[in-house]
Enzyme design. Structure first.
Site, PDB file in Angstrom:
ATOM      1  N   GLU A   8     -13.644  -8.493  -7.504  1.00 50.04           N
ATOM      2  CA  GLU A   8     -13.562  -9.382  -6.337  1.00 50.04           C
ATOM      3  C   GLU A   8     -14.482 -10.569  -6.614  1.00 50.04           C
ATOM      4  OE1 GLU A   8     -11.693  -9.780  -3.411  1.00 50.04           O
ATOM      5  OE2 GLU A   8     -12.947 -11.566  -3.327  1.00 50.04           O
TER       6      GLU A   8
ATOM      7  N   GLY B 175     -10.748 -11.341 -11.789  1.00 51.84           N
ATOM      8  CA  GLY B 175     -10.030 -10.099 -12.046  1.00 51.84           C
ATOM      9  C   GLY B 175      -9.095 -10.153 -13.238  1.00 51.84           C
TER      10      GLY B 175
ATOM     11  N   ASP C  26      -3.000  -8.432  -7.212  1.00 54.98           N
ATOM     12  CA  ASP C  26      -2.672  -8.855  -5.842  1.00 54.98           C
ATOM     13  C   ASP C  26      -3.479 -10.113  -5.480  1.00 54.98           C
ATOM     14  OD1 ASP C  26      -1.865  -8.871  -3.173  1.00 54.98           O
ATOM     15  OD2 ASP C  26      -3.369  -7.393  -2.570  1.00 54.98           O
TER      16      ASP C  26
ATOM     17  N   HIS D 137       0.821  -1.214   0.000  1.00 54.35           N
ATOM     18  CA  HIS D 137       0.000   0.000   0.000  1.00 54.35           C
ATOM     19  C   HIS D 137       0.859   1.270   0.000  1.00 54.35           C
ATOM     20  CE1 HIS D 137      -3.350  -2.722   1.743  1.00 54.35           C
ATOM     21  NE2 HIS D 137      -3.338  -2.752   0.443  1.00 54.35           N
TER      22      HIS D 137
HETATM   23  N1  SAM Z   1      -5.804  -6.199  -2.756  1.00 58.26           N
HETATM   24  C1  SAM Z   1      -6.337  -6.342  -1.418  1.00 58.26           C
HETATM   25  C2  SAM Z   1      -5.700  -5.305  -0.524  1.00 58.26           C
HETATM   26  O1  SAM Z   1      -4.516  -5.003  -0.719  1.00 58.26           O
HETATM   27  O2  SAM Z   1      -6.366  -4.775   0.360  1.00 58.26           O
HETATM   28  C3  SAM Z   1      -6.124  -7.743  -0.876  1.00 58.26           C
HETATM   29  C4  SAM Z   1      -6.555  -8.813  -1.792  1.00 58.26           C
HETATM   30  S1  SAM Z   1      -6.382 -10.443  -1.204  1.00 58.26           S
HETATM   31  C5  SAM Z   1      -4.659 -10.675  -1.188  1.00 58.26           C
HETATM   32  C6  SAM Z   1      -6.886 -11.355  -2.594  1.00 58.26           C
HETATM   33  C7  SAM Z   1      -8.388 -11.250  -2.889  1.00 58.26           C
HETATM   34  O3  SAM Z   1      -8.634 -11.804  -4.182  1.00 58.26           O
HETATM   35  C8  SAM Z   1      -9.270 -12.052  -1.940  1.00 58.26           C
HETATM   36  O4  SAM Z   1     -10.253 -11.189  -1.409  1.00 58.26           O
HETATM   37  C9  SAM Z   1      -9.916 -13.122  -2.814  1.00 58.26           C
HETATM   38  O5  SAM Z   1     -11.262 -13.389  -2.451  1.00 58.26           O
HETATM   39  C10 SAM Z   1      -9.877 -12.471  -4.173  1.00 58.26           C
HETATM   40  N2  SAM Z   1      -9.845 -13.387  -5.325  1.00 58.26           N
HETATM   41  C11 SAM Z   1      -9.368 -14.643  -5.395  1.00 58.26           C
HETATM   42  N3  SAM Z   1      -9.425 -15.104  -6.661  1.00 58.26           N
HETATM   43  C12 SAM Z   1      -9.924 -14.088  -7.410  1.00 58.26           C
HETATM   44  C13 SAM Z   1     -10.170 -13.915  -8.802  1.00 58.26           C
HETATM   45  N4  SAM Z   1      -9.925 -14.889  -9.665  1.00 58.26           N
HETATM   46  N5  SAM Z   1     -10.649 -12.724  -9.226  1.00 58.26           N
HETATM   47  C14 SAM Z   1     -10.908 -11.720  -8.348  1.00 58.26           C
HETATM   48  N6  SAM Z   1     -10.691 -11.817  -7.017  1.00 58.26           N
HETATM   49  C15 SAM Z   1     -10.200 -12.980  -6.555  1.00 58.26           C
END
Ligand code: SAM
Length: 280
Positions: free
Chosen positions: A119, A146, A166, A19
Protein backbone atom coordinates in the site's frame (compact mmCIF):
# COMPACT_ATOMS: atom_id res chain seq x y z
CA UNK A 1 -0.19 12.46 -5.62
CA UNK A 2 -2.60 9.70 -4.64
CA UNK A 3 -6.13 11.02 -4.19
CA UNK A 4 -8.20 7.84 -4.27
CA UNK A 5 -9.52 6.50 -0.97
CA UNK A 6 -11.33 3.23 -1.11
CA UNK A 7 -13.41 4.04 1.99
CA UNK A 8 -15.75 6.12 -0.21
CA UNK A 9 -16.64 3.00 -2.20
CA UNK A 10 -16.27 0.20 0.35
CA UNK A 11 -18.79 -2.62 0.03
CA UNK A 12 -20.06 -1.49 -3.36
CA UNK A 13 -21.02 -4.01 -6.07
CA UNK A 14 -17.47 -3.99 -7.46
CA UNK A 15 -16.07 -4.94 -4.04
CA UNK A 16 -18.60 -7.75 -3.77
CA UNK A 17 -17.69 -9.00 -7.27
CA UNK A 18 -13.94 -8.88 -6.55
CA UNK A 19 -14.06 -10.26 -3.00
CA UNK A 20 -16.39 -13.12 -3.97
CA UNK A 21 -13.82 -14.12 -6.59
CA UNK A 22 -11.03 -13.77 -4.02
CA UNK A 23 -12.94 -15.88 -1.50
CA UNK A 24 -13.67 -18.63 -4.05
CA UNK A 25 -10.08 -18.53 -5.31
CA UNK A 26 -8.50 -18.87 -1.86
CA UNK A 27 -10.94 -21.66 -0.92
CA UNK A 28 -9.94 -23.55 -4.09
CA UNK A 29 -6.21 -22.98 -3.51
CA UNK A 30 -6.31 -24.21 0.09
CA UNK A 31 -7.55 -27.63 -1.07
CA UNK A 32 -3.93 -28.48 -1.95
CA UNK A 33 -1.38 -28.67 0.83
CA UNK A 34 1.58 -27.12 -1.01
CA UNK A 35 2.65 -23.70 0.28
CA UNK A 36 1.32 -20.57 -1.29
CA UNK A 37 2.53 -17.00 -1.60
CA UNK A 38 -0.32 -14.51 -1.75
CA UNK A 39 0.26 -10.92 -2.86
CA UNK A 40 -2.10 -7.96 -2.71
CA UNK A 41 -0.44 -5.23 -4.79
CA UNK A 42 -2.94 -2.49 -3.82
CA UNK A 43 -4.22 -3.38 -0.37
CA UNK A 44 -6.19 -0.32 0.76
CA UNK A 45 -6.88 0.24 4.44
CA UNK A 46 -8.21 -3.25 5.16
CA UNK A 47 -11.37 -2.55 7.17
CA UNK A 48 -14.28 -0.18 6.55
CA UNK A 49 -16.88 0.63 9.22
CA UNK A 50 -20.09 1.28 7.27
CA UNK A 51 -20.90 4.23 9.50
CA UNK A 52 -17.48 5.79 8.87
CA UNK A 53 -17.78 9.32 7.41
CA UNK A 54 -16.38 8.47 3.96
CA UNK A 55 -18.33 5.22 3.49
CA UNK A 56 -21.58 6.78 4.76
CA UNK A 57 -21.19 9.76 2.48
CA UNK A 58 -21.75 7.89 -0.80
CA UNK A 59 -23.41 4.84 0.76
CA UNK A 60 -22.42 2.67 -2.19
CA UNK A 61 -22.68 -0.47 -0.05
CA UNK A 62 -26.46 -0.07 -0.26
CA UNK A 63 -26.29 -1.16 -3.92
CA UNK A 64 -23.52 -3.68 -3.24
CA UNK A 65 -23.16 -5.85 -0.18
CA UNK A 66 -26.44 -4.93 1.49
CA UNK A 67 -28.89 -6.52 -0.99
CA UNK A 68 -26.83 -9.74 -0.88
CA UNK A 69 -26.64 -9.72 2.92
CA UNK A 70 -30.41 -9.26 3.15
CA UNK A 71 -31.16 -11.98 0.59
CA UNK A 72 -29.59 -14.82 2.63
CA UNK A 73 -29.98 -17.71 2.07
CA UNK A 74 -29.54 -17.11 -1.63
CA UNK A 75 -29.67 -20.71 -2.85
CA UNK A 76 -26.09 -20.44 -4.10
CA UNK A 77 -23.42 -22.18 -1.97
CA UNK A 78 -20.67 -19.71 -2.83
CA UNK A 79 -22.73 -16.61 -2.07
CA UNK A 80 -23.97 -18.12 1.19
CA UNK A 81 -20.45 -19.24 2.21
CA UNK A 82 -19.13 -15.74 1.55
CA UNK A 83 -21.92 -14.20 3.64
CA UNK A 84 -21.12 -16.59 6.49
CA UNK A 85 -17.50 -15.42 6.44
CA UNK A 86 -18.68 -11.83 6.44
CA UNK A 87 -21.05 -12.54 9.35
CA UNK A 88 -18.15 -14.04 11.32
CA UNK A 89 -16.25 -10.76 10.93
CA UNK A 90 -19.03 -8.61 12.42
CA UNK A 91 -18.82 -7.48 16.04
CA UNK A 92 -22.60 -8.05 16.42
CA UNK A 93 -25.60 -9.48 14.55
CA UNK A 94 -25.94 -6.69 12.02
CA UNK A 95 -23.69 -5.76 9.12
CA UNK A 96 -21.53 -2.90 10.38
CA UNK A 97 -18.01 -3.46 9.03
CA UNK A 98 -16.90 -4.36 5.53
CA UNK A 99 -13.50 -6.08 5.25
CA UNK A 100 -11.18 -5.31 2.32
CA UNK A 101 -8.99 -7.61 0.25
CA UNK A 102 -6.23 -8.03 2.92
CA UNK A 103 -8.76 -9.70 5.21
CA UNK A 104 -10.28 -11.86 2.46
CA UNK A 105 -6.77 -13.17 1.76
CA UNK A 106 -5.48 -13.34 5.36
CA UNK A 107 -8.45 -15.38 6.57
CA UNK A 108 -7.34 -18.25 4.34
CA UNK A 109 -3.67 -18.42 5.42
CA UNK A 110 -2.32 -21.69 6.77
CA UNK A 111 0.97 -22.29 8.60
CA UNK A 112 2.88 -22.81 5.34
CA UNK A 113 1.48 -19.79 3.47
CA UNK A 114 2.63 -16.16 3.29
CA UNK A 115 0.87 -12.93 2.37
CA UNK A 116 2.48 -9.67 1.25
CA UNK A 117 0.42 -6.49 1.30
CA UNK A 118 1.53 -3.41 -0.65
CA UNK A 119 0.00 0.00 0.00
CA UNK A 120 1.55 3.29 -1.10
CA UNK A 121 -0.78 5.93 0.35
CA UNK A 122 0.62 6.98 3.79
CA UNK A 123 -2.84 7.48 5.37
CA UNK A 124 -4.15 4.16 4.08
CA UNK A 125 -0.95 2.42 5.24
CA UNK A 126 -1.43 3.74 8.76
CA UNK A 127 -4.99 2.37 8.87
CA UNK A 128 -3.90 -0.98 7.45
CA UNK A 129 -1.04 -1.36 9.91
CA UNK A 130 -3.48 -0.83 12.78
CA UNK A 131 -6.01 -3.44 11.53
CA UNK A 132 -5.85 -6.85 13.20
CA UNK A 133 -5.69 -9.51 10.50
CA UNK A 134 -5.87 -13.27 11.01
CA UNK A 135 -2.43 -14.94 10.72
CA UNK A 136 -0.56 -11.67 11.28
CA UNK A 137 2.81 -13.41 11.82
CA UNK A 138 2.68 -14.67 8.22
CA UNK A 139 1.90 -11.26 6.72
CA UNK A 140 4.38 -8.64 5.46
CA UNK A 141 3.25 -5.02 5.21
CA UNK A 142 5.13 -3.14 2.51
CA UNK A 143 4.89 0.64 2.21
CA UNK A 144 5.89 0.55 -1.43
CA UNK A 145 4.71 0.51 -5.02
CA UNK A 146 2.83 -2.76 -5.47
CA UNK A 147 3.66 -3.49 -9.08
CA UNK A 148 7.38 -2.80 -8.76
CA UNK A 149 7.33 -4.69 -5.45
CA UNK A 150 5.69 -7.73 -7.02
CA UNK A 151 8.43 -7.85 -9.64
CA UNK A 152 11.12 -7.94 -6.99
CA UNK A 153 9.39 -10.91 -5.34
CA UNK A 154 9.37 -13.25 -8.34
CA UNK A 155 10.23 -16.06 -8.64
CA UNK A 156 8.87 -16.85 -5.18
CA UNK A 157 10.19 -19.57 -2.86
CA UNK A 158 6.84 -21.37 -2.50
CA UNK A 159 5.56 -23.76 -5.20
CA UNK A 160 2.50 -21.58 -5.82
CA UNK A 161 1.82 -17.85 -6.26
CA UNK A 162 -1.52 -16.03 -6.38
CA UNK A 163 -1.78 -12.27 -6.86
CA UNK A 164 -4.54 -9.69 -6.67
CA UNK A 165 -3.92 -6.55 -8.76
CA UNK A 166 -6.52 -3.97 -7.81
CA UNK A 167 -5.24 -0.46 -8.62
CA UNK A 168 -7.28 2.69 -8.24
CA UNK A 169 -6.72 3.34 -11.98
CA UNK A 170 -6.11 7.02 -11.20
CA UNK A 171 -3.15 7.44 -13.52
CA UNK A 172 -3.55 7.27 -17.27
CA UNK A 173 -0.48 5.08 -17.77
CA UNK A 174 -1.57 2.58 -15.08
CA UNK A 175 -3.20 0.35 -17.72
CA UNK A 176 0.13 0.10 -19.59
CA UNK A 177 2.12 -0.37 -16.38
CA UNK A 178 -0.06 -3.29 -15.30
CA UNK A 179 0.37 -4.95 -18.71
CA UNK A 180 4.17 -4.51 -18.60
CA UNK A 181 4.32 -5.90 -15.05
CA UNK A 182 2.16 -8.88 -15.97
CA UNK A 183 4.37 -9.63 -18.93
CA UNK A 184 7.52 -9.76 -16.78
CA UNK A 185 5.92 -11.62 -13.87
CA UNK A 186 4.30 -14.27 -16.07
CA UNK A 187 7.58 -14.84 -17.88
CA UNK A 188 9.21 -15.73 -14.55
CA UNK A 189 6.28 -17.64 -13.00
CA UNK A 190 4.22 -19.14 -15.81
CA UNK A 191 1.85 -20.93 -13.45
CA UNK A 192 1.09 -17.81 -11.36
CA UNK A 193 -2.59 -17.21 -10.72
CA UNK A 194 -3.40 -13.54 -11.15
CA UNK A 195 -6.69 -11.76 -10.57
CA UNK A 196 -6.86 -8.28 -12.10
CA UNK A 197 -9.79 -6.01 -11.29
CA UNK A 198 -10.76 -3.34 -13.81
CA UNK A 199 -13.54 -0.75 -13.89
CA UNK A 200 -16.23 -0.60 -16.56
CA UNK A 201 -16.47 3.11 -17.30
CA UNK A 202 -18.00 4.97 -20.24
CA UNK A 203 -14.51 5.89 -21.53
CA UNK A 204 -13.79 2.17 -21.98
CA UNK A 205 -10.13 2.50 -20.98
CA UNK A 206 -10.04 -1.10 -19.79
CA UNK A 207 -9.61 -2.12 -23.44
CA UNK A 208 -6.01 -0.85 -23.23
CA UNK A 209 -5.38 -3.33 -20.43
CA UNK A 210 -7.12 -6.21 -22.12
CA UNK A 211 -5.67 -5.67 -25.59
CA UNK A 212 -2.25 -5.37 -23.95
CA UNK A 213 -2.71 -8.68 -22.17
CA UNK A 214 -3.87 -10.28 -25.40
CA UNK A 215 -0.88 -9.04 -27.35
CA UNK A 216 1.43 -10.78 -24.87
CA UNK A 217 -0.11 -14.09 -25.81
CA UNK A 218 -1.29 -14.78 -22.27
CA UNK A 219 -3.47 -17.85 -22.37
CA UNK A 220 -6.07 -19.31 -20.03
CA UNK A 221 -7.67 -16.05 -19.05
CA UNK A 222 -11.17 -16.12 -17.68
CA UNK A 223 -13.08 -12.86 -17.76
CA UNK A 224 -16.06 -11.85 -15.72
CA UNK A 225 -18.04 -8.65 -16.10
CA UNK A 226 -20.79 -7.67 -13.70
CA UNK A 227 -22.78 -4.74 -15.03
CA UNK A 228 -24.73 -3.18 -12.20
CA UNK A 229 -26.20 -0.16 -13.93
CA UNK A 230 -27.10 0.90 -17.46
CA UNK A 231 -24.04 1.97 -19.46
CA UNK A 232 -24.60 5.58 -20.51
CA UNK A 233 -22.30 8.43 -21.50
CA UNK A 234 -22.54 9.83 -17.96
CA UNK A 235 -19.32 9.50 -15.93
CA UNK A 236 -19.20 6.84 -13.24
CA UNK A 237 -18.72 3.17 -12.70
CA UNK A 238 -21.48 1.10 -14.30
CA UNK A 239 -19.78 -2.28 -14.04
CA UNK A 240 -16.96 -4.31 -12.57
CA UNK A 241 -14.51 -6.48 -14.49
CA UNK A 242 -12.17 -9.30 -13.53
CA UNK A 243 -9.52 -11.03 -15.61
CA UNK A 244 -8.18 -14.20 -14.02
CA UNK A 245 -5.02 -15.78 -15.39
CA UNK A 246 -4.64 -19.55 -14.77
CA UNK A 247 -7.80 -20.00 -12.66
CA UNK A 248 -8.03 -23.28 -10.74
CA UNK A 249 -10.08 -26.06 -12.29
CA UNK A 250 -13.86 -25.52 -12.17
CA UNK A 251 -13.55 -22.11 -10.50
CA UNK A 252 -14.89 -20.18 -13.54
CA UNK A 253 -18.03 -22.34 -13.68
CA UNK A 254 -18.56 -21.93 -9.95
CA UNK A 255 -18.10 -18.16 -10.11
CA UNK A 256 -20.24 -17.82 -13.19
CA UNK A 257 -23.26 -19.33 -11.48
CA UNK A 258 -22.68 -17.29 -8.29
CA UNK A 259 -22.41 -14.04 -10.25
CA UNK A 260 -25.49 -14.84 -12.33
CA UNK A 261 -27.40 -15.39 -9.10
CA UNK A 262 -25.98 -12.14 -7.70
CA UNK A 263 -27.14 -10.21 -10.78
CA UNK A 264 -30.57 -11.79 -10.36
CA UNK A 265 -30.69 -10.64 -6.72
CA UNK A 266 -29.69 -7.13 -7.76
CA UNK A 267 -32.44 -7.15 -10.39
CA UNK A 268 -32.64 -5.44 -13.77
CA UNK A 269 -30.54 -3.93 -15.35
CA UNK A 270 -27.81 -5.96 -13.58
CA UNK A 271 -26.27 -8.71 -15.69
CA UNK A 272 -23.24 -10.97 -15.57
CA UNK A 273 -21.15 -12.36 -18.37
CA UNK A 274 -18.30 -14.82 -17.82
CA UNK A 275 -16.19 -16.23 -20.65
CA UNK A 276 -12.86 -17.75 -21.61
CA UNK A 277 -10.74 -15.34 -23.49
CA UNK A 278 -7.90 -16.73 -25.50
CA UNK A 279 -4.84 -14.63 -26.26
CA UNK A 280 -3.19 -14.66 -29.68
N1 SAM B 1 -7.69 -4.01 -2.81
C1 SAM B 1 -8.47 -3.19 -1.90
C2 SAM B 1 -9.71 -3.96 -1.49
O1 SAM B 1 -10.25 -4.70 -2.33
O2 SAM B 1 -10.14 -3.85 -0.35
C3 SAM B 1 -8.84 -1.86 -2.52
C4 SAM B 1 -7.69 -1.14 -3.10
S1 SAM B 1 -8.03 0.43 -3.78
C5 SAM B 1 -8.97 0.05 -5.20
C6 SAM B 1 -6.48 0.85 -4.44
C7 SAM B 1 -5.42 1.16 -3.37
O3 SAM B 1 -4.15 1.23 -4.01
C8 SAM B 1 -5.60 2.51 -2.69
O4 SAM B 1 -5.61 2.31 -1.30
C9 SAM B 1 -4.37 3.32 -3.10
O5 SAM B 1 -3.88 4.14 -2.05
C10 SAM B 1 -3.37 2.23 -3.39
N2 SAM B 1 -2.31 2.57 -4.35
C11 SAM B 1 -2.34 3.46 -5.36
N3 SAM B 1 -1.20 3.39 -6.09
C12 SAM B 1 -0.46 2.40 -5.53
C13 SAM B 1 0.80 1.80 -5.85
N4 SAM B 1 1.51 2.23 -6.88
N5 SAM B 1 1.24 0.78 -5.08
C14 SAM B 1 0.52 0.34 -4.02
N6 SAM B 1 -0.68 0.86 -3.66
C15 SAM B 1 -1.16 1.87 -4.41
Amino acid sequence: MLAYQHAYHAGNFADVHKHLALYALTEALMKKSSALTLVDTHAGRGDYPLDGPETRRLGEYRDGVLPLWQAQPTGNALLDGWCRQLAGHQPGETLSVYPGSPWWMARALREQDRLTLFELHPGEQRHLDAVQLPGEGRIRHMHADGLAGLETMVPVKTPRLAVLIDPSWELRDEYHTVVATLERVMRKVRHAIVLVWYPLLPQGRHHVLLEGMKSQGLRKIWRSELSRFEATDQPGLYGSGLAMINPPWQLPEQLDSAFRRLAELYGSPATHRGWWWVGE
